[in-house]
Motif scaffolding. Structure first.
Motif, PDB file in Angstrom:
ATOM      1  N   ILE A  94       0.837  -1.202   0.000  1.00 27.14           N
ATOM      2  CA  ILE A  94       0.000   0.000   0.000  1.00 27.14           C
ATOM      3  C   ILE A  94       0.871   1.250   0.000  1.00 27.14           C
ATOM      4  O   ILE A  94       0.601   2.212  -0.732  1.00 27.14           O
ATOM      5  N   ARG A  95       1.914   1.247   0.839  1.00 26.35           N
ATOM      6  CA  ARG A  95       2.845   2.392   0.848  1.00 26.35           C
ATOM      7  C   ARG A  95       3.449   2.602  -0.539  1.00 26.35           C
ATOM      8  O   ARG A  95       3.515   3.727  -1.040  1.00 26.35           O
ATOM      9  N   ALA A  96       3.912   1.509  -1.146  1.00 26.93           N
ATOM     10  CA  ALA A  96       4.546   1.616  -2.459  1.00 26.93           C
ATOM     11  C   ALA A  96       3.556   2.097  -3.515  1.00 26.93           C
ATOM     12  O   ALA A  96       3.902   2.893  -4.396  1.00 26.93           O
ATOM     13  N   ALA A  97       2.309   1.624  -3.438  1.00 29.24           N
ATOM     14  CA  ALA A  97       1.289   2.056  -4.398  1.00 29.24           C
ATOM     15  C   ALA A  97       1.008   3.551  -4.250  1.00 29.24           C
ATOM     16  O   ALA A  97       0.864   4.277  -5.247  1.00 29.24           O
ATOM     17  N   LEU A  98       0.924   4.027  -3.016  1.00 29.09           N
ATOM     18  CA  LEU A  98       0.701   5.461  -2.790  1.00 29.09           C
ATOM     19  C   LEU A  98       1.879   6.273  -3.298  1.00 29.09           C
ATOM     20  O   LEU A  98       1.710   7.303  -3.969  1.00 29.09           O
ATOM     21  N   ARG A  99       3.092   5.801  -3.006  1.00 30.24           N
ATOM     22  CA  ARG A  99       4.285   6.528  -3.449  1.00 30.24           C
ATOM     23  C   ARG A  99       4.363   6.578  -4.971  1.00 30.24           C
ATOM     24  O   ARG A  99       4.659   7.627  -5.555  1.00 30.24           O
ATOM     25  N   GLU A 100       4.085   5.448  -5.631  1.00 29.19           N
ATOM     26  CA  GLU A 100       4.142   5.393  -7.096  1.00 29.19           C
ATOM     27  C   GLU A 100       3.081   6.300  -7.708  1.00 29.19           C
ATOM     28  O   GLU A 100       3.331   7.016  -8.687  1.00 29.19           O
ATOM     29  N   SER A 101       1.869   6.285  -7.138  1.00 30.85           N
ATOM     30  CA  SER A 101       0.787   7.117  -7.667  1.00 30.85           C
ATOM     31  C   SER A 101       1.123   8.601  -7.532  1.00 30.85           C
ATOM     32  O   SER A 101       0.932   9.378  -8.480  1.00 30.85           O
ATOM     33  N   LEU A 102       1.615   9.001  -6.368  1.00 29.68           N
ATOM     34  CA  LEU A 102       1.976  10.408  -6.175  1.00 29.68           C
ATOM     35  C   LEU A 102       3.167  10.797  -7.048  1.00 29.68           C
ATOM     36  O   LEU A 102       3.236  11.922  -7.557  1.00 29.68           O
ATOM     37  N   SER A 103       4.103   9.866  -7.229  1.00 31.90           N
ATOM     38  CA  SER A 103       5.247  10.138  -8.101  1.00 31.90           C
ATOM     39  C   SER A 103       4.789  10.397  -9.532  1.00 31.90           C
ATOM     40  O   SER A 103       5.291  11.302 -10.210  1.00 31.90           O
ATOM     41  N   ASN A 104       3.814   9.623 -10.005  1.00 29.74           N
ATOM     42  CA  ASN A 104       3.286   9.845 -11.352  1.00 29.74           C
ATOM     43  C   ASN A 104       2.630  11.218 -11.472  1.00 29.74           C
ATOM     44  O   ASN A 104       2.760  11.900 -12.497  1.00 29.74           O
ATOM     45  N   VAL A 105       1.928  11.642 -10.427  1.00 28.16           N
ATOM     46  CA  VAL A 105       1.303  12.976 -10.440  1.00 28.16           C
ATOM     47  C   VAL A 105       2.372  14.054 -10.518  1.00 28.16           C
ATOM     48  O   VAL A 105       2.281  14.995 -11.319  1.00 28.16           O
ATOM     49  N   LEU A 157       2.104  -0.758 -10.248  1.00 23.16           N
ATOM     50  CA  LEU A 157       0.904  -0.665  -9.419  1.00 23.16           C
ATOM     51  C   LEU A 157       0.009  -1.891  -9.610  1.00 23.16           C
ATOM     52  O   LEU A 157      -0.473  -2.486  -8.641  1.00 23.16           O
ATOM     53  N   LYS A 158      -0.214  -2.252 -10.866  1.00 29.91           N
ATOM     54  CA  LYS A 158      -1.088  -3.384 -11.147  1.00 29.91           C
ATOM     55  C   LYS A 158      -0.473  -4.690 -10.659  1.00 29.91           C
ATOM     56  O   LYS A 158      -1.172  -5.573 -10.153  1.00 29.91           O
ATOM     57  N   SER A 159       0.856  -4.791 -10.792  1.00 34.37           N
ATOM     58  CA  SER A 159       1.529  -6.000 -10.342  1.00 34.37           C
ATOM     59  C   SER A 159       1.407  -6.169  -8.831  1.00 34.37           C
ATOM     60  O   SER A 159       1.138  -7.267  -8.329  1.00 34.37           O
ATOM     61  N   ARG A 160       1.568  -5.076  -8.102  1.00 32.20           N
ATOM     62  CA  ARG A 160       1.448  -5.152  -6.637  1.00 32.20           C
ATOM     63  C   ARG A 160       0.017  -5.518  -6.230  1.00 32.20           C
ATOM     64  O   ARG A 160      -0.183  -6.277  -5.283  1.00 32.20           O
ATOM     65  N   THR A 204      -7.046  -5.488  -7.163  1.00 31.62           N
ATOM     66  CA  THR A 204      -7.156  -4.910  -8.499  1.00 31.62           C
ATOM     67  C   THR A 204      -6.637  -3.480  -8.492  1.00 31.62           C
ATOM     68  O   THR A 204      -6.600  -2.815  -7.450  1.00 31.62           O
ATOM     69  N   CYS A 205      -6.241  -3.016  -9.650  1.00 34.29           N
ATOM     70  CA  CYS A 205      -5.830  -1.620  -9.828  1.00 34.29           C
ATOM     71  C   CYS A 205      -6.481  -1.102 -11.102  1.00 34.29           C
ATOM     72  O   CYS A 205      -6.276  -1.659 -12.186  1.00 34.29           O
ATOM     73  N   GLN A 206      -7.286  -0.059 -10.966  1.00 33.81           N
ATOM     74  CA  GLN A 206      -7.964   0.540 -12.111  1.00 33.81           C
ATOM     75  C   GLN A 206      -7.475   1.969 -12.297  1.00 33.81           C
ATOM     76  O   GLN A 206      -7.327   2.711 -11.313  1.00 33.81           O
ATOM     77  N   THR A 228      -7.372   3.786  -8.670  1.00 35.30           N
ATOM     78  CA  THR A 228      -8.081   3.102  -7.580  1.00 35.30           C
ATOM     79  C   THR A 228      -7.416   1.745  -7.362  1.00 35.30           C
ATOM     80  O   THR A 228      -7.437   0.888  -8.254  1.00 35.30           O
ATOM     81  N   TRP A 229      -6.822   1.599  -6.203  1.00 32.66           N
ATOM     82  CA  TRP A 229      -6.034   0.406  -5.858  1.00 32.66           C
ATOM     83  C   TRP A 229      -6.738  -0.269  -4.683  1.00 32.66           C
ATOM     84  O   TRP A 229      -6.818   0.296  -3.596  1.00 32.66           O
ATOM     85  N   GLU A 230      -7.257  -1.492  -4.901  1.00 34.43           N
ATOM     86  CA  GLU A 230      -8.113  -2.128  -3.896  1.00 34.43           C
ATOM     87  C   GLU A 230      -7.645  -3.549  -3.654  1.00 34.43           C
ATOM     88  O   GLU A 230      -7.376  -4.290  -4.601  1.00 34.43           O
ATOM     89  N   VAL A 231      -7.549  -3.915  -2.378  1.00 33.12           N
ATOM     90  CA  VAL A 231      -7.094  -5.258  -2.026  1.00 33.12           C
ATOM     91  C   VAL A 231      -7.953  -5.810  -0.894  1.00 33.12           C
ATOM     92  O   VAL A 231      -8.461  -5.072  -0.066  1.00 33.12           O
TER      93      VAL A 231
END
Length: 374
Positions: free
Chosen positions: A289-300, A343-346, A353-355, A367-370
């Motif tokens: 979850i931390r990595a997904a948040l970091r990657e998403s913010l990095s893309n922004v 993101l999708k791999s994680r 899922t990651c949409q 949207t990253w949901e687990v």
């Protein structure tokens, strides 16, 4: 091998090694690799493809046709078989050769001669390096394929080594940040607090023993020390990003730290909404979850040009959902999908899922949901 070609290959390999081991952006290094491969093979098009979990390949970098970036090749394609098996392939015409014809994307229909070499090492196969010439051009010779294969192996090894070095440096950075945070918290804050207490006691002396102007200055000094303590504590929270293998901070605190880091880079404050109890999230899942948040913010930060960003971290029942929404320009053409693939791999690894919804008018929402273990 022709001496001139050997010298060019050595020069290209040295340039790539220097760039990768000096910490350059991986996307820039991939562009160096694919450009050098196309030039060495005298090809009209070069592609670097990396593997996905389902065996397909995604084009991460291209030289000669930027619209090829992001193409996904079937797990049954020749390039995918080369990536898995480690054996290069050459074809006189990619459109008519029965080994390649069924899986050629329409964007590549204008090409004929084709060669593919495994990219990476035997222990860490990254994908495939492919080159193409326009239809009607002379086919690639065996000598050219040998050069391409050797170059792809060298470049792949350099990238694997660079990733290992970067991982080692990241661990060292985490340790150093934790040491600095500990020193700030245990030493600096305590000294500031003690000095503030002494000044505060001094300012409380009877007025007749302390001039009014001096009393005002002391009160101001106490206020400044209080502000400094608050700032140092904020720095400590930001520094204490958890080690991916040994998380020490709770997930909510980590989310606040990631948003604070993004704020410094964006120049404005993203909104953060956290609902539900995050203290019982398993460490391995919290890492994702931390990595997904970091990657998403990095893309922004890198691509969106956004003026508003909203982060929602929501736990409800057996599900945890992370949403990162911005009002930027959407995902630009030509941007590689490495970050989104991560993101999708994680998400897949965590059973979720990651949409990604993206539009130039409305921006991008990830949207990253687990599911959570019972």
């Amino acid at each position: 091998m022709d001496p001139t070609l050997a010298a060019r290959t050595l020069t290209a390999s040295t340039e790539i090694a220097t760039a990768a081991l000096s910490g350059q952006d991986p996307e820039a290094v991939l562009h160096l690799v694919v450009r050098a491969a196309a030039e060495l093979a005298e090809a009209d098009l070069g592609l670097v493809m990396t593997g996905n979990d389902d065996g397909s390949l995604t084009v991460e970098a291209a030289h000669g046709a930027q619209n090829a970036v992001g193409l996904v090749l079937s797990p049954r394609s020749s390039a995918a078989r080369v990536a898995r098996g480690g054996v290069p392939i050459v074809a006189e015409d990619v459109i008519t050769d029965p080994r390649t014809a069924p899986y050629v994307p329409r964007e590549l229909n204008v090409y004929g001669p084709f060669a593919a070499a495994p990219f990476g090492t035997r222990e860490s196969r990254l994908g495939a390096l492919t080159v193409y010439r326009r239809r009607g051009a002379k086919p690639f010779t065996n000598g050219t394929v040998e050069v391409l294969t050797a170059f792809a192996a060298q470049a792949g090894l350099v990238l694997v080594l660079a990733e290992g070095r970067n991982a080692h440096e990241r661990v060292g950075l985490y340790e150093e940040r934790e040491r600095i945070a500990r020193d700030l918290h245990d030493v600096i804050i305590q000294r500031l607090y003690a000095a503030g207490m002494q000044l505060d006691l001094l300012s409380r002396r009877p007025a007749r023993k302390l001039a009014k102007a001096d009393s005002t200055r002391l009160a101001d000094a106490v206020d400044q020390l209080d502000a400094a303590i608050a700032d140092v504590r904020s720095v400590v929270r930001t520094l204490r990003n958890p080690d991916p293998e040994h998380p020490t901070a709770d997930l909510a605190e980590s989310a606040r730290a990631e948003v604070a880091t993004a704020r410094e880079l964006l120049g404005f404050e993203p909104t953060l909404h956290i609902t539900g109890d995050l203290t019982t999230i398993p460490p391995a899942l919290a890492d994702h979850i931390r990595a997904a948040l970091r990657e998403s913010l990095s893309n922004v930060v890198r691509h969106a040009g956004a003026l508003r960003v909203a982060v929602h971290l929501h736990r409800q029942g057996p599900t945890l959902r992370l949403t990162v929404a911005d009002d930027g320009c959407g995902i630009p053409e030509g941007v590689t999908h490495r970050g989104l693939n991560n993101l999708k791999s994680r998400a897949t690894q965590s059973g979720g899922t990651c949409q990604v919804r993206s539009s130039p008018r409305t921006g991008t929402t990830v949207t990253w949901e687990v599911p959570l273990p019972t």
